[in-house]
Enzyme design. Sequence first.
Site, mmCIF file in Angstrom:
data_model
loop_
_atom_site.group_PDB
_atom_site.id
_atom_site.type_symbol
_atom_site.label_atom_id
_atom_site.label_comp_id
_atom_site.label_asym_id
_atom_site.label_seq_id
_atom_site.Cartn_x
_atom_site.Cartn_y
_atom_site.Cartn_z
ATOM 1 N N THR A 22 14.656 31.566 -14.956
ATOM 2 C CA THR A 22 14.869 30.996 -16.287
ATOM 3 C C THR A 22 15.050 32.100 -17.321
ATOM 4 O OG1 THR A 22 13.396 29.198 -15.616
ATOM 5 C CG2 THR A 22 13.926 29.320 -17.931
ATOM 6 N N ARG A 26 12.006 38.261 -12.554
ATOM 7 C CA ARG A 26 10.552 38.303 -12.668
ATOM 8 C C ARG A 26 9.947 38.315 -11.274
ATOM 9 N NH1 ARG A 26 8.471 34.247 -17.291
ATOM 10 N NH2 ARG A 26 10.072 35.258 -18.550
ATOM 11 N N SER A 117 6.943 38.159 -19.584
ATOM 12 C CA SER A 117 6.550 37.168 -20.587
ATOM 13 C C SER A 117 5.090 36.746 -20.488
ATOM 14 C CB SER A 117 7.486 35.977 -20.471
ATOM 15 O OG SER A 117 7.278 35.132 -21.558
ATOM 16 N N ASP A 282 2.348 35.064 -26.853
ATOM 17 C CA ASP A 282 2.265 35.431 -25.434
ATOM 18 C C ASP A 282 2.526 36.911 -25.176
ATOM 19 O OD1 ASP A 282 4.969 35.451 -25.999
ATOM 20 O OD2 ASP A 282 5.518 34.824 -23.982
ATOM 21 N N THR A 349 16.274 23.538 -19.791
ATOM 22 C CA THR A 349 15.228 24.540 -20.038
ATOM 23 C C THR A 349 15.821 25.937 -19.890
ATOM 24 O OG1 THR A 349 13.484 23.089 -19.280
ATOM 25 C CG2 THR A 349 13.056 25.440 -19.135
ATOM 26 N N GLU A 369 9.305 22.640 -25.393
ATOM 27 C CA GLU A 369 7.920 22.214 -25.179
ATOM 28 C C GLU A 369 7.045 23.372 -24.698
ATOM 29 O OE1 GLU A 369 6.736 22.352 -21.846
ATOM 30 O OE2 GLU A 369 8.738 23.004 -21.251
ATOM 31 N N LYS A 381 13.465 33.193 -28.734
ATOM 32 C CA LYS A 381 12.423 32.467 -29.431
ATOM 33 C C LYS A 381 11.482 33.485 -30.063
ATOM 34 C CE LYS A 381 9.939 31.344 -25.195
ATOM 35 N NZ LYS A 381 10.779 31.376 -24.013
HETATM 36 C C1 G16 Z 1 11.059 31.138 -20.372
HETATM 37 C C2 G16 Z 1 12.314 30.689 -21.021
HETATM 38 C C3 G16 Z 1 12.109 29.368 -21.707
HETATM 39 C C4 G16 Z 1 11.508 28.355 -20.769
HETATM 40 C C5 G16 Z 1 10.243 28.916 -20.172
HETATM 41 C C6 G16 Z 1 9.617 28.024 -19.094
HETATM 42 O O1 G16 Z 1 10.112 31.470 -21.324
HETATM 43 O O2 G16 Z 1 12.772 31.630 -21.949
HETATM 44 O O3 G16 Z 1 13.325 28.947 -22.198
HETATM 45 O O4 G16 Z 1 11.224 27.179 -21.435
HETATM 46 O O5 G16 Z 1 10.523 30.137 -19.558
HETATM 47 O O6 G16 Z 1 10.468 27.921 -18.057
HETATM 48 P P1 G16 Z 1 10.057 27.263 -16.692
HETATM 49 O O7 G16 Z 1 9.631 25.861 -17.037
HETATM 50 O O8 G16 Z 1 11.306 27.320 -15.889
HETATM 51 O O9 G16 Z 1 8.903 28.050 -16.131
HETATM 52 P P2 G16 Z 1 9.388 32.880 -21.292
HETATM 53 O O10 G16 Z 1 8.457 32.843 -22.475
HETATM 54 O O11 G16 Z 1 8.674 32.900 -19.969
HETATM 55 O O12 G16 Z 1 10.483 33.877 -21.385
#
Ligand code: G16
Length: 548
Positions: A22, A26, A117, A282, A349, A369, A381
């Site tokens: 996403t 990672r 993240s 975070d 997402t 969310e 974000k």
């Molecule tokens: C990332 C993405 C977001 C997403 C989140 C959760 O956040 O940037 O757009 O909503 O992951 O994704 P999933 O439900 O696939 O785990 P971050 O803060 O981890 O970069």
Amino acid sequence: MVTDTQVLRVPTSPYMDQRAGTSGLRKSVDVFKQKNYLENFIQSIFDIREQNEGKTLVLGGDGRYFNMEAAQIILKMAAANGIGRIKVGQHALLSTPATSCVIRKHKTDGGIILTASHNPGGPHGDFGVKYNIVGGNPAPESMTEAIFAHSKTITEYKILDTPDIDIDTLGEKKLGNMIVEVIDSIADYQELLESIFDFDGIHALLTTKGFKMCMDSLHAVTGPYAKSIFEKRMGAPSGSVVNGVPLEDFGGGHPDPNLVYAHELVEIMYGKNAPNFGAASDGDGDRNMIMGPQMFIVPSDSLAVITDNAHLIPGYKNGIIGVARSMPTSQAVDLVAKALKINMYQTPTGWKFFGNLLDANKITICGEESFGTSSNHIREKDGLWAILFWLNIMAATGKTVNQIMYDHWRKYGRHFFLRHDFESVDLDKAHAMTEALKQLLPSLSDKKYGQFEISSGTDYTYNDPIDGSISKNQGIIINFKDSSRIVYRISGTGTQGATIRLYIEKYEPDNKKHTQDSQEALHDLTALAYELTRVCEFTGMSQPNIIT
Ligand code: G16
């Protein structure tokens, strides 16, 4: 001058698992520390870029374990690949929103962010690499797929044979032919936020006698930013920012601002003499959590409140064009968009899906969310932006967090919303569950389950309205006739097995029922979600790991 002997061309063998999820690549630290693993991925980024020679990039990270080591490797590889200049955050620290800001402000040719993240850090935690493009947007899927394809065939990488460079002292230095510019990690970003929000108004609020705020940075990257903005610039008493020193392992915690992992803040906000305002962010500073005394603001509601109150904020006083939310995010903001007569979009997402809408000027604000909200000021974000937004609404209206939320529900009705996460599920079982649900979908239309009547079941596909690209398999939605929804999808950010997410949402127009507890309000719909998805049977788990 870079001499031929300085540039090493190191033979390497490909790894087959470098597909971004996403949000970037990672993996656990152990995976990243395998021979040439990081180097292969970084070289693949350089190889798919149209041009590296003389270009400028930004580099920074969230300070987690392996951040420094990785930054030094990337600097040497950038120099060997012909990059002209790298703006690197001091101590290799830059939050994700700050990186996007620096890329935009200085019109650089993209940037690399070292972060996993909200995933835990430390020698046995996770690490990650995100590549952002010109304009500060996360690389689109077409590009991450090209990087992945290239990584499967890579045979060598280039690196400068030179000692580590000092990235703790501000200023310009040379690494081969490349200029390494060590920048203040905070300055550009704080200046941008100051151009949007009424800093003086918030200063007056934070220095009001008896007003207390608590910002929990969870020992992650926002500590120095929050101290600079809230304590230094806005006069909040020292100690208003807690856990403000970034640590390689986040102090052993999980840098995810939710009711489970930000429990220290939750205890303070639900305790006696709770502060007037609570917030957390975070690992890399792009997520946020907002709390009032004895009250947690659901991120989907926060997006709706922010949209409805944007006219109060100096940076948006001329109005907003539109808003977008990710598919599982509750439909609270849809009602606001309708009332304001502005554009409204639903996307899959993943923050990257907002990029095209922002670039095409179709939306001003977007959110998810999963504790992420932001606007067209950057292309990521932005945790501190959302926190400042709430403080600015409080300063402009004189209302408390709780009043703002209750007034919103009175005006629009309340969307009760919960997410159930089942972690570390066996991949095959998760895929079997998805398949079973897909098979079930055609039979669901018009079926009745007690008070709930299904209107449709869909396998969500997104047609990007700007570039026409199609993204399939983005989750399963069961829609009910009263606008309730059950949503199912597999997380794209987990690193162990599959994380199954079940989202449950129900609209309640009756003001007298708005104080109800979410679990209570959603009790029956949750039971139905479990029944239809057979989640316990497939996962072998009787309950989720986390409910947010
Ligand atoms: C990332 C993405 C977001 C997403 C989140 C959760 O956040 O940037 O757009 O909503 O992951 O994704 P999933 O439900 O696939 O785990 P971050 O803060 O981890 O970069």
